[in-house]
Scaffold this active site. Structure first.
Site, short mmCIF file in Angstrom:
data_model
loop_
_atom_site.label_atom_id
_atom_site.label_comp_id
_atom_site.label_asym_id
_atom_site.label_seq_id
_atom_site.Cartn_x
_atom_site.Cartn_y
_atom_site.Cartn_z
N HIS A 123 0.87 -1.19 0.00
CA HIS A 123 0.00 0.00 0.00
C HIS A 123 0.90 1.23 0.00
CE1 HIS A 123 -2.82 2.96 1.69
NE2 HIS A 123 -3.79 2.14 1.34
N ASP B 231 3.00 -4.50 8.10
CA ASP B 231 1.77 -3.72 7.92
C ASP B 231 0.59 -4.65 8.19
OD1 ASP B 231 -0.45 -2.38 7.06
OD2 ASP B 231 0.39 -1.78 5.12
N GLN C 204 -4.55 -5.04 7.14
CA GLN C 204 -5.55 -5.97 6.61
C GLN C 204 -5.53 -7.31 7.35
OE1 GLN C 204 -7.84 -5.15 4.55
NE2 GLN C 204 -7.03 -3.26 3.66
N LYS D 144 -10.52 -0.17 10.31
CA LYS D 144 -10.62 -1.43 9.57
C LYS D 144 -10.96 -2.59 10.50
CE LYS D 144 -7.21 0.00 6.10
NZ LYS D 144 -7.97 0.28 4.87
N CYS E 155 -4.72 2.20 -3.88
CA CYS E 155 -3.49 2.74 -3.28
C CYS E 155 -2.30 1.80 -3.46
CB CYS E 155 -3.67 3.06 -1.80
SG CYS E 155 -4.82 4.38 -1.49
C1 LIG Z 1 -2.43 -2.84 3.52
C2 LIG Z 1 -2.76 -1.46 3.98
N1 LIG Z 1 -1.82 -0.73 4.58
C3 LIG Z 1 -2.07 0.51 5.03
C4 LIG Z 1 -3.30 1.10 4.87
C5 LIG Z 1 -3.51 2.50 5.36
O1 LIG Z 1 -4.45 2.55 6.37
P1 LIG Z 1 -5.05 3.95 6.87
O2 LIG Z 1 -5.54 4.66 5.66
O3 LIG Z 1 -6.12 3.56 7.80
O4 LIG Z 1 -3.94 4.68 7.55
C6 LIG Z 1 -4.31 0.38 4.24
C7 LIG Z 1 -5.63 1.00 4.01
O5 LIG Z 1 -6.25 0.88 2.99
C8 LIG Z 1 -4.04 -0.92 3.79
O6 LIG Z 1 -4.98 -1.66 3.16
#
Ligand SMILES: Cc1ncc(COP(=O)(O)O)c(C=O)c1O
Lengths: 125, 414
Positions: B121, B203, B206, B229, B370
């Site tokens: 991401h 990370d 998910q 999430k 993203c």
């Molecule tokens: C794999 C992953 N990492 C990081 C993020 C970023 O999360 P946030 O926008 O809640 O900071 C997301 C959100 O879509 C994600 O799916």
């Protein structure tokens, strides 16, 4: 309110028939614009004659049906016109090309093509 | 088994969109909040709201206690019994940026290598990209195959320079659950001959809400995740930092609450990591909501959530694949996947598919999610993504499928 009544026959006709979605090997101007939100991206090239009349248009587009069909309609309108017309065209001109009501987020899709045209620069020789 | 009536615990599902029941299949972007979580936040805001760690009046002390108890609950949820290892942040993005600043600026120097996968991401890519730029370090990329396997043996890098490895637990595009332990082990092995041990950032945006994550068993130094999430509010998230590397942690944001003393000519920062990294008034009600969400998920049982998603994912996969025009990205076997399927329907741009599905009350995501670098590598502009959570049911999937049939009709596909 539902928001898909804009997938009309007319819009889909322009989406499925895009004579100007082609590569121009010989062109004078090139411009590009994108819509990061939905991933639309349009790259447009123009061929002009010695009086700066638009002779041919070629674009590549890989976004949604809305952005592509509006680019197709715009191309149709621009052929044979002086390039100076591009400065005069605005978003409302684009939105009125056909009679459908777009949601605000999809209006951004419809005007990607116009923004690519506004970004036109002369091809470096 | 998850209670068939679970949707009743979520007020948002009482409403209709365009006169149709809401079929929410965009859970990888944001999940919905159950009434329990909302009620706990309401209770906190109406009974205990006050600034934390500052006042010495009744409310402030109560509020501080509640905030620190929330830290315990969330720490416990991700598998550490050391509450100080859990920093409250505003979400995964904030957590990852925190690491890049508080750890990165202190430990990365010119020529060092930072390693990330190509399927990250943007939130787990850009902070490292910028850190490398700031420090004249090198950002190297782990390639992945079509099934999201990390091609670690193809890595042609100087492992003696490797300082940091950042990758996702579950890909938000392919839904694949990475084998963290193996990845960490094999990278460590490649570093062994040089007597270096890189730090590992996971990370978990998910993962932590979809199956039980025990951070201590994974062998990583950092774990980042987002509250929204996992049934909690927006603007709250967490960052686990392994206590063994506390002395490598510098500062992130500067301000109140993170200091020992401030003079006009010198500042001394608090040695306690949770204090030093949480400058300013924290999001207390967010923390309360996040802790309430952890309790809610624990009550349902993370194993039950995982099984439920897997069962539905398998049904969704089968039904999607029965449509001739479907292209599935990533493995078709849901065995190693979370409940997330990324796909395209030939002849219908994903953005238009999402618009037409929306009119049927079906919410999915379209775009590059993203993860632009991966989409570019695949020569793909955009994709559609349907992602499940504990409250989804087969009717949601059926609505998705009949919405796709409707889109095919509109676009005169086949
Ligand atoms: C794999 C992953 N990492 C990081 C993020 C970023 O999360 P946030 O926008 O809640 O900071 C997301 C959100 O879509 C994600 O799916």
């Amino acid at each position: 309110m539902t928001n898909n009544n804009f997938y009309t026959k007319e819009l889909l006709f322009y989406f499925k028939n895009q004579p100007y979605k082609k590569v121009l090997t010989n062109f004078d101007y090139v411009g590009e614009a994108g819509n990061d939100h939905c991933g639309d991206n349009i790259k447009v090239t123009l061929k002009v004659d010695k009086n700066n009349k638009i002779e041919d248009i070629g674009y590549s587009a890989d976004g949604c049906a809305v952005s592509q069909s509006y680019m197709s309609m715009l191309s149709e309108r621009l052929i044979g016109k002086d390039t100076s017309i591009i400065d005069k065209i605005d978003d409302s001109f684009v939105k009125n090309l056909i009679d459908i009501e777009l949601t605000p987020s999809r209006e951004k899709c419809a005007t990607v093509g116009l923004r690519a045209l506004k970004n036109l620069v002369q091809k470096s020789r | 088994m998850i209670d068939k009536n679970i949707k009743k615990q979520f007020k948002i599902f009482q409403q209709k969109v365009y006169g149709k029941p809401l079929r929410y299949l965009d859970n990888a972007a944001t999940t919905q909040m159950p009434n329990d979580v909302l009620n706990e936040i309401f209770e906190y805001e109406t009974k205990y709201r006050a600034n934390v760690k500052r006042g010495n009046h009744y409310l402030s002390e109560k509020s501080t206690e509640i905030y620190e108890n929330a830290r315990k609950t969330v720490a416990d949820f991700i598998g550490t019994n050391i509450p100080d290892e859990l920093i409250f942040t505003s979400g995964a993005t904030d957590s990852l940026n925190l690491i890049a600043r508080a750890w990165g600026d202190k430990n990365i120097s010119e020529g060092d290598i930072i390693l990330v996968s190509e399927i990250e991401h943007h939130s787990n890519f850009i902070p490292w990209f910028e850190l490398a730029k700031r420090k004249n370090a090198k950002l190297e990329i782990i390639k992945v195959d079509n099934d999201c396997n990390f091609l670690l043996n193809d890595l042609d890098i100087d492992f003696s320079k490797l300082k940091l490895v950042a990758f996702t637990h579950v890909s938000n595009v392919l839904g694949v659950v990475n084998n963290v332990k193996n990845i960490v082990k094999s990278i460590k092995k490649k570093c062994e001959p040089f007597d270096v041990t890189p730090r590992f950032v996971l990370d978990g945006a998910q993962s932590v809400s979809h199956f039980g994550v025990n951070v201590k068993s994974l062998g990583v130094d950092f774990l980042a995740f987002s509250g929204h999430k996992m049934c909690a509010p927006f603007g709250i998230g967490g960052l686990y930092i392994n206590r063994d590397i506390f002395d490598e942690i510098g500062e992130y944001k500067y301000g109140g609450g993170m200091i020992d003393s401030v003079f006009l000519d010198k500042c001394k920062y608090n040695s306690k990591v949770t204090n030093r990294l949480e400058a300013g008034t924290p999001n207390v009600s967010g923390a309360v909501g996040l802790a309430a969400a952890c309790k809610f998920l624990n009550n349902i049982g993370l194993d039950n959530i995982f099984d439920h998603e897997k069962e539905l994912a398998s049904i969704m996969m089968n039904k999607l694949r029965k449509i001739n025009e479907t292209i599935i990205y990533g493995p078709v076997d849901v065995k190693h996947k979370s409940g997330l399927i990324t796909f395209n329907i030939g002849g219908i741009p994903p953005h238009d598919l999402a618009t037409i599905l929306d009119t049927e009350g079906v919410a999915i995501r379209s775009g590059h999610h993203c993860v632009m670098p991966w989409h570019m590598e695949q020569d793909l502009k955009t994709t559609a993504r349907a992602s499940l959570y504990l409250y989804n049911d087969e009717e949601d999937i059926d609505a998705l499928i009949s919405g796709i049939q409707k889109a095919k009709k509109i676009f005169k596909v086949n």
